[in-house]
Write a protein that holds these residues in place. Structure first.
Motif, PDB file in Angstrom:
ATOM      1  N   PRO A 162       0.835  -1.192   0.000  1.00  0.00           N
ATOM      2  CA  PRO A 162       0.000   0.000   0.000  1.00  0.00           C
ATOM      3  C   PRO A 162       0.877   1.252   0.000  1.00  0.00           C
ATOM      4  O   PRO A 162       1.763   1.396   0.841  1.00  0.00           O
ATOM      5  N   VAL A 163       0.639   2.128  -0.955  1.00  0.00           N
ATOM      6  CA  VAL A 163       1.420   3.357  -1.089  1.00  0.00           C
ATOM      7  C   VAL A 163       0.485   4.538  -0.823  1.00  0.00           C
ATOM      8  O   VAL A 163      -0.531   4.695  -1.499  1.00  0.00           O
ATOM      9  N   THR A 164       0.838   5.352   0.170  1.00  0.00           N
ATOM     10  CA  THR A 164      -0.007   6.486   0.574  1.00  0.00           C
ATOM     11  C   THR A 164       0.682   7.797   0.215  1.00  0.00           C
ATOM     12  O   THR A 164       1.901   7.925   0.348  1.00  0.00           O
ATOM     13  N   TYR A 165      -0.117   8.762  -0.246  1.00  0.00           N
ATOM     14  CA  TYR A 165       0.420  10.087  -0.550  1.00  0.00           C
ATOM     15  C   TYR A 165      -0.703  11.113  -0.427  1.00  0.00           C
ATOM     16  O   TYR A 165      -1.888  10.768  -0.354  1.00  0.00           O
ATOM     17  N   ASP A 166      -0.326  12.378  -0.366  1.00  0.00           N
ATOM     18  CA  ASP A 166      -1.292  13.464  -0.191  1.00  0.00           C
ATOM     19  C   ASP A 166      -1.663  14.079  -1.532  1.00  0.00           C
ATOM     20  O   ASP A 166      -0.797  14.237  -2.411  1.00  0.00           O
ATOM     21  N   VAL A 167      -2.937  14.405  -1.687  1.00  0.00           N
ATOM     22  CA  VAL A 167      -3.396  15.108  -2.881  1.00  0.00           C
ATOM     23  C   VAL A 167      -4.242  16.298  -2.434  1.00  0.00           C
ATOM     24  O   VAL A 167      -4.868  16.272  -1.375  1.00  0.00           O
ATOM     25  N   GLU A 168      -4.245  17.322  -3.250  1.00  0.00           N
ATOM     26  CA  GLU A 168      -5.057  18.493  -2.943  1.00  0.00           C
ATOM     27  C   GLU A 168      -6.517  18.195  -3.241  1.00  0.00           C
ATOM     28  O   GLU A 168      -6.847  17.649  -4.287  1.00  0.00           O
ATOM     29  N   GLU A 169      -7.377  18.524  -2.288  1.00  0.00           N
ATOM     30  CA  GLU A 169      -8.805  18.321  -2.493  1.00  0.00           C
ATOM     31  C   GLU A 169      -9.366  19.412  -3.397  1.00  0.00           C
ATOM     32  O   GLU A 169      -8.993  20.579  -3.285  1.00  0.00           O
ATOM     33  N   SER A 170     -10.269  18.999  -4.275  1.00  0.00           N
ATOM     34  CA  SER A 170     -10.875  19.958  -5.196  1.00  0.00           C
ATOM     35  C   SER A 170     -11.959  20.746  -4.478  1.00  0.00           C
ATOM     36  O   SER A 170     -12.856  20.176  -3.865  1.00  0.00           O
ATOM     37  N   ASP A 171     -11.871  22.071  -4.539  1.00  0.00           N
ATOM     38  CA  ASP A 171     -12.876  22.930  -3.943  1.00  0.00           C
ATOM     39  C   ASP A 171     -13.997  23.176  -4.950  1.00  0.00           C
ATOM     40  O   ASP A 171     -13.772  23.173  -6.169  1.00  0.00           O
ATOM     41  N   LEU A 172     -15.217  23.404  -4.458  1.00  0.00           N
ATOM     42  CA  LEU A 172     -16.349  23.633  -5.360  1.00  0.00           C
ATOM     43  C   LEU A 172     -16.096  24.814  -6.283  1.00  0.00           C
ATOM     44  O   LEU A 172     -16.525  24.808  -7.447  1.00  0.00           O
ATOM     45  N   SER A 173     -15.399  25.824  -5.779  1.00  0.00           N
ATOM     46  CA  SER A 173     -15.134  27.007  -6.595  1.00  0.00           C
ATOM     47  C   SER A 173     -14.178  26.708  -7.747  1.00  0.00           C
ATOM     48  O   SER A 173     -14.084  27.493  -8.706  1.00  0.00           O
ATOM     49  N   ASP A 174     -13.462  25.569  -7.661  1.00  0.00           N
ATOM     50  CA  ASP A 174     -12.508  25.216  -8.717  1.00  0.00           C
ATOM     51  C   ASP A 174     -13.149  24.390  -9.828  1.00  0.00           C
ATOM     52  O   ASP A 174     -12.532  24.182 -10.880  1.00  0.00           O
ATOM     53  N   PRO A 259     -11.062  17.472 -18.056  1.00  0.00           N
ATOM     54  CA  PRO A 259     -10.003  18.269 -17.408  1.00  0.00           C
ATOM     55  C   PRO A 259      -9.979  18.080 -15.900  1.00  0.00           C
ATOM     56  O   PRO A 259     -10.910  17.521 -15.307  1.00  0.00           O
ATOM     57  N   ALA A 260      -8.896  18.545 -15.294  1.00  0.00           N
ATOM     58  CA  ALA A 260      -8.829  18.567 -13.827  1.00  0.00           C
ATOM     59  C   ALA A 260      -9.965  19.435 -13.300  1.00  0.00           C
ATOM     60  O   ALA A 260     -10.488  20.291 -14.003  1.00  0.00           O
ATOM     61  N   HIS A 261     -10.344  19.192 -12.035  1.00  0.00           N
ATOM     62  CA  HIS A 261     -11.438  19.929 -11.389  1.00  0.00           C
ATOM     63  C   HIS A 261     -12.780  19.661 -12.071  1.00  0.00           C
ATOM     64  O   HIS A 261     -13.592  20.561 -12.251  1.00  0.00           O
ATOM     65  N   THR A 262     -12.969  18.395 -12.450  1.00  0.00           N
ATOM     66  CA  THR A 262     -14.256  17.954 -12.994  1.00  0.00           C
ATOM     67  C   THR A 262     -15.080  17.336 -11.871  1.00  0.00           C
ATOM     68  O   THR A 262     -14.540  16.646 -11.007  1.00  0.00           O
ATOM     69  N   LEU A 263     -16.374  17.573 -11.891  1.00  0.00           N
ATOM     70  CA  LEU A 263     -17.292  16.939 -10.945  1.00  0.00           C
ATOM     71  C   LEU A 263     -18.037  15.826 -11.672  1.00  0.00           C
ATOM     72  O   LEU A 263     -18.797  16.091 -12.607  1.00  0.00           O
ATOM     73  N   SER A 308     -10.118  15.998  -9.180  1.00  0.00           N
ATOM     74  CA  SER A 308     -11.537  16.020  -9.504  1.00  0.00           C
ATOM     75  C   SER A 308     -12.323  15.355  -8.390  1.00  0.00           C
ATOM     76  O   SER A 308     -11.744  14.790  -7.458  1.00  0.00           O
ATOM     77  N   SER A 309     -13.643  15.404  -8.466  1.00  0.00           N
ATOM     78  CA  SER A 309     -14.494  14.891  -7.394  1.00  0.00           C
ATOM     79  C   SER A 309     -15.597  14.009  -7.969  1.00  0.00           C
ATOM     80  O   SER A 309     -15.961  14.124  -9.141  1.00  0.00           O
ATOM     81  N   VAL A 310     -16.129  13.150  -7.094  1.00  0.00           N
ATOM     82  CA  VAL A 310     -17.258  12.292  -7.447  1.00  0.00           C
ATOM     83  C   VAL A 310     -18.324  12.438  -6.366  1.00  0.00           C
ATOM     84  O   VAL A 310     -18.008  12.374  -5.174  1.00  0.00           O
ATOM     85  N   ASN A 365     -26.959  21.661  -9.923  1.00  0.00           N
ATOM     86  CA  ASN A 365     -27.697  22.102  -8.731  1.00  0.00           C
ATOM     87  C   ASN A 365     -26.830  21.989  -7.475  1.00  0.00           C
ATOM     88  O   ASN A 365     -26.909  22.824  -6.573  1.00  0.00           O
ATOM     89  N   TYR A 366     -25.997  20.943  -7.431  1.00  0.00           N
ATOM     90  CA  TYR A 366     -25.101  20.756  -6.283  1.00  0.00           C
ATOM     91  C   TYR A 366     -24.103  21.902  -6.182  1.00  0.00           C
ATOM     92  O   TYR A 366     -23.804  22.397  -5.083  1.00  0.00           O
ATOM     93  N   LEU A 367     -23.590  22.365  -7.323  1.00  0.00           N
ATOM     94  CA  LEU A 367     -22.635  23.480  -7.311  1.00  0.00           C
ATOM     95  C   LEU A 367     -23.293  24.768  -6.824  1.00  0.00           C
ATOM     96  O   LEU A 367     -22.663  25.576  -6.134  1.00  0.00           O
TER      97      LEU A 367
END
Length: 379
Positions: A162-174, A259-263, A308-310, A365-367
């Motif tokens: 198992p390999v763990t690393y940090d990623v930046e969370e996508s903000d709704l504004s992004d 693209p990055a920052h896709t919902l 991106s987010s799901v 609507n979620y955004l």
């Protein structure tokens, strides 16, 4: 920041002498796990401190385990029992049938770009391994290795790390793009995005191959022979690997082509296995066994890697609501020919595409509301 974990897999290269040593260590480790498992089942004791007090001398003397191996055995058994208790809500004794060895990073094993070092009953040994794809994980400022598992598959040794690393969370504004994804059987995925473009991943060939495996299993189950049971197991494993590869390719394509920052917006299908009465008898196997969850999990972690987010939303009415006028009626959808025709405004389209369009609208609507919609807006 959010933590991401992926499972890296490497194949270890071992000489005949090393294989003997690895096999002996893994076999003794398994026997020790079964010994501790039996004790825990009788006592219901899941505290490592008290297990140490009761069983540590025996594991060291009778099984010949080293100190760290003994602690790993306790952790392996405790973790297995906790998983069973969480899922089954009752005490069921796990049996460790296959040789295995759980390895704590920097104690039981270490890994460099040149070799794999492992603690065995005969001492520490260094082994070469196939390093393709692993070089990226040796940046210690980014990636962290966890407790790995060594297994023997058909005479070949594999290490799962198992390999763990940090990623930046996508903000709704992004968020710059929303994609509604309707999952199904005729189409593995139907999509609709912010550019008002639709996409389809056809599932007919997958459905046919699943039907082939199903028929083959049914035939083998009727034979009731040891060879047929062995073949059944091989077929199940082969089908599972194939379906996981399909979901890997589909989820990767969804992330790469956006693209990055896709919902990404999915239907919450968590209860699909518990609703077979909604499906015709002849279709129940396909519906219940379709790997919706696996595709969902692969999409979630790949989306995180791409910033991106799901989100998952209530699936009710997503294929019955008109995305143009909002009129919702069961008769809008003709399942037999996969056609949606709005009884109010006459809008026509593929029913899976309609689902994706409604999921896209729920994402929009979620955004706006910063709250996951309970259901698609009805008239």
């Amino acid at each position: 920041m959010a933590q991401m974990s992926i499972m890296a897999k490497i194949q270890v290269v071992a000489s005949d002498e090393d294989k003997t040593l690895l096999d002996e260590t893994m076999s003794v480790y398994r026997e020790a796990c079964n010994y501790v498992s039996d004790y825990v089942f009788r006592t219901h004791d899941l505290k490592q401190f008290s297990l140490n007090k009761a069983l540590y001398p025996t594991l060291r003397a009778e099984f010949g385990l080293k100190s760290q191996m003994t602690q790993s055995v306790f952790k392996t058994v405790i973790a297995r029992y906790k998983t069973i208790l969480e899922n089954q809500k009752e005490w069921i004794k796990p049996s460790f049938k296959k040789p295995q060895y759980d390895l704590v990073w920097n104690r039981d094993y270490s890994l460099t770009q040149d070799h794999f070092s492992i603690n065995t009953l005969g001492g520490r040994v260094k082994l070469p391994y196939f390093a393709e794809g692993m070089s990226q994980y040796f940046d210690r400022s980014i990636y962290r290795f966890g407790t790995a598992k060594l297994v023997n598959k058909h005479g070949k040794y594999f290490l799962y790390i198992p390999v763990t690393y940090d990623v930046e969370e996508s903000d709704l504004s992004d968020i710059c793009n929303v994609v509604g994804i309707d999952r199904g059987i005729n189409f593995v995925a139907a999509t609709y995005d912010s550019k008002h473009k639709s996409g389809f991943v056809r599932g007919r060939s997958i459905k046919q191959k699943r039907a082939h495996y199903s028929a083959l299993r049914k035939e083998l189950q009727m034979r009731h022979t040891p060879s047929s049971r062995r073949r059944l197991k091989r077929i199940g494993q082969r089908e599972n690997r194939w379906m996981q590869d399909v979901n890997h390719c589909v989820s990767k394509a969804l992330v790469v082509n956006n693209p990055a920052h896709t919902l990404f917006v999915l239907e919450d299908l968590s209860g699909i296995r518990h609703a077979p009465e909604r499906v015709k008898t002849k279709h129940r196997y396909v519906s219940a066994s379709w790997a919706f969850y696996d595709l969902e999990q692969k999409l979630i972690y790949k989306a995180k890697q791409n910033q991106s987010s799901v989100i998952k939303v209530d699936p009710r009415y997503t294929s019955q609501c008109c995305p143009v006028c909002g009129h919702t009626e069961k008769a809008n959808r003709n399942k037999k020919i996969h056609l949606f025709t709005c009884k109010n405004c006459g809008y026509k389209s593929n029913d899976d595409r309609i689902g994706a369009m409604n999921l896209y609208r729920m994402g929009i609507n979620y955004l706006y509301d910063s709250q996951v919609p309970d259901t698609v807006a009805a008239e």
